[in-house]
Design an enzyme around this catalytic site. Structure first.
Site, PDB file in Angstrom:
ATOM      1  N   ASN A  13       0.877  -1.171   0.000  1.00  0.00           N
ATOM      2  CA  ASN A  13       0.000   0.000   0.000  1.00  0.00           C
ATOM      3  C   ASN A  13       0.917   1.225   0.000  1.00  0.00           C
ATOM      4  OD1 ASN A  13      -1.762   2.067   0.531  1.00  0.00           O
ATOM      5  ND2 ASN A  13      -2.436   1.310   2.531  1.00  0.00           N
ATOM      6  N   TRP A  14       1.024   1.840  -1.173  1.00  0.00           N
ATOM      7  CA  TRP A  14       1.975   2.955  -1.296  1.00  0.00           C
ATOM      8  C   TRP A  14       1.443   4.223  -0.611  1.00  0.00           C
ATOM      9  CZ3 TRP A  14       3.944   2.719  -7.130  1.00  0.00           C
ATOM     10  CH2 TRP A  14       4.595   1.502  -7.336  1.00  0.00           C
ATOM     11  N   LYS A  15       0.196   4.212  -0.202  1.00  0.00           N
ATOM     12  CA  LYS A  15      -0.443   5.379   0.432  1.00  0.00           C
ATOM     13  C   LYS A  15      -0.224   6.636  -0.429  1.00  0.00           C
ATOM     14  CE  LYS A  15      -0.253   3.084   4.869  1.00  0.00           C
ATOM     15  NZ  LYS A  15      -0.181   3.173   6.323  1.00  0.00           N
TER      16      LYS A  15
ATOM     17  N   HIS B 259      -9.546   1.142   5.041  1.00  0.00           N
ATOM     18  CA  HIS B 259      -8.274   1.284   5.759  1.00  0.00           C
ATOM     19  C   HIS B 259      -8.501   2.181   6.976  1.00  0.00           C
ATOM     20  CE1 HIS B 259      -4.155   2.356   6.696  1.00  0.00           C
ATOM     21  NE2 HIS B 259      -3.790   1.297   5.986  1.00  0.00           N
TER      22      HIS B 259
ATOM     23  N   GLU C   9      -6.882   4.518   8.146  1.00  0.00           N
ATOM     24  CA  GLU C   9      -6.656   5.952   7.915  1.00  0.00           C
ATOM     25  C   GLU C   9      -7.891   6.595   7.310  1.00  0.00           C
ATOM     26  OE1 GLU C   9      -3.014   5.349   5.782  1.00  0.00           O
ATOM     27  OE2 GLU C   9      -2.062   4.773   7.678  1.00  0.00           O
TER      28      GLU C   9
ATOM     29  N   GLU D 210      -5.198  -5.002  10.607  1.00  0.00           N
ATOM     30  CA  GLU D 210      -4.153  -4.007  10.836  1.00  0.00           C
ATOM     31  C   GLU D 210      -4.433  -3.299  12.154  1.00  0.00           C
ATOM     32  OE1 GLU D 210      -2.289  -2.743   6.820  1.00  0.00           O
ATOM     33  OE2 GLU D 210      -3.966  -1.419   7.197  1.00  0.00           O
TER      34      GLU D 210
ATOM     35  N   GLY E 255       2.734   2.156  10.906  1.00  0.00           N
ATOM     36  CA  GLY E 255       3.699   3.249  10.771  1.00  0.00           C
ATOM     37  C   GLY E 255       4.409   3.609  12.062  1.00  0.00           C
TER      38      GLY E 255
ATOM     39  N   SER F  44       3.638  -2.228  10.400  1.00  0.00           N
ATOM     40  CA  SER F  44       5.097  -2.282  10.592  1.00  0.00           C
ATOM     41  C   SER F  44       5.701  -3.626  10.204  1.00  0.00           C
ATOM     42  CB  SER F  44       5.460  -1.907  12.037  1.00  0.00           C
ATOM     43  OG  SER F  44       5.029  -0.586  12.316  1.00  0.00           O
TER      44      SER F  44
ATOM     45  N   GLY G 199       2.939  -1.118   4.304  1.00  0.00           N
ATOM     46  CA  GLY G 199       2.957   0.310   3.997  1.00  0.00           C
ATOM     47  C   GLY G 199       4.375   0.768   3.726  1.00  0.00           C
ATOM     48  N   GLY G 200       5.022   1.329   4.741  1.00  0.00           N
ATOM     49  CA  GLY G 200       6.352   1.929   4.591  1.00  0.00           C
ATOM     50  C   GLY G 200       7.347   1.063   3.819  1.00  0.00           C
TER      51      GLY G 200
END
Ligand code: 13P
Length: 251
Positions: free
Chosen positions: A8-10, A99, A101, A169, A175, A213, A234-235
């Site tokens: 997930n490149w966000k 998600h 977020e 998640e 993150g 993470s 993610g990251g």
């Protein structure tokens, strides 16, 4: 079950970054075809970078791409939104919905997430439905209760088997560098599997991803845990090296 490793490149990077990242992923996969045979690899760029990713992976059909969200509606007066049919038209095969977020910053309710997931299915794509508790909820011993309510409210009614993916998640692990322990993940994923049996046909065929993470260092332990059928990253998915190191850990 074949594991799904999803990036997930966000809301990160420029068009140039997106092109470089996907080119790097393809280069590495070309020298390590085993990874693609043994697990499904998916990238979810920002909407505007989807055409560039689509172009880059043309001729590489095993590498999948998708989106990070879609509208809950078919089409029409929804300024700024992108419909599931537009994503299908752009050859997406998966769409992340619900998600944390989006639940947190866009106030998305379970009901809205279920409508979005239904749109994704109606357009022959697979929804990745995200659930997960906050740190407060976990500390109060409510993690399972929260996740059960999110699952029941966010999964659309399915009359026969249709492919859906669930991503667990925990919000406090996203993150932050904090990862849920293998024991906690095993317990929650087992609980989700049981809940799914009440909610969908063929619950055993639903892939349940862990996200929060995930890194090359912890991926091996997490991905070999029972009922963990992949990762939503993610990251670490913004680095081809790290993303594919996680995929290698899955095989
Ligand atoms: P991180 O891997 O950066 O914690 O993000 C997880 C996530 O939110 C994936 O959807």
């Amino acid at each position: 079950m074949k594991k799904l490793i999803a990036g997930n490149w966000k809301m990160n990077g420029s068009m140039e970054n997106a092109r470089a990242l996907i080119a790097n992923i393809i280069n590495q996969l070309e020298t390590d075809e085993d990874v693609l045979k043994k697990c499904d690899i998916l990238v979810c760029p920002p909407f505007l970078h989807i055409p560039a990713v689509r172009h880059a992976i043309y001729g590489f059909p095993d590498l999948r791409f998708g989106a990070q969200d879609c509208s809950a509606y078919d089409n029409g007066a929804h300024t700024g939104d992108v419909s599931a049919s537009m994503l299908r038209d752009s050859s997406c095969s998966y769409v992340i919905v619900g998600h944390s977020e989006r639940r947190q910053y866009q106030q998305e309710s379970n009901e809205m997430v279920a409508q979005k997931a239904a749109q994704v299915l109606k357009n022959d794509m697979t929804p990745i439905i995200c659930v997960g508790e906050t740190e407060d909820e976990r500390e109060q011993g409510k993690a399972q209760e929260v996740v059960a309510a999110q699952l029941a409210g966010s999964i659309p009614d399915l009359e026969s088997f249709q492919e859906i993916v669930v991503a667990y998640e925990p919000v406090w692990a996203i993150g932050t560098g904090k990862t849920a322990s293998v024991d906690d993940v095993a317990e929650m994923h087992g609980f989700i599997r049981e809940q799914l049996k009440e909610l969908v046909p063929d619950a055993d065929k639903v892939r349940i991803l862990y996200g929060g993470s995930m890194k090359p260092e912890n991926a091996g332990a997490l991905l070999s845990t029972e009922n963990v059928d992949g990762g939503l990253i993610g990251g670490a998915s913004l680095s081809a090296e790290q993303f594919l190191a996680i995929a290698r850990a899955a095989v």
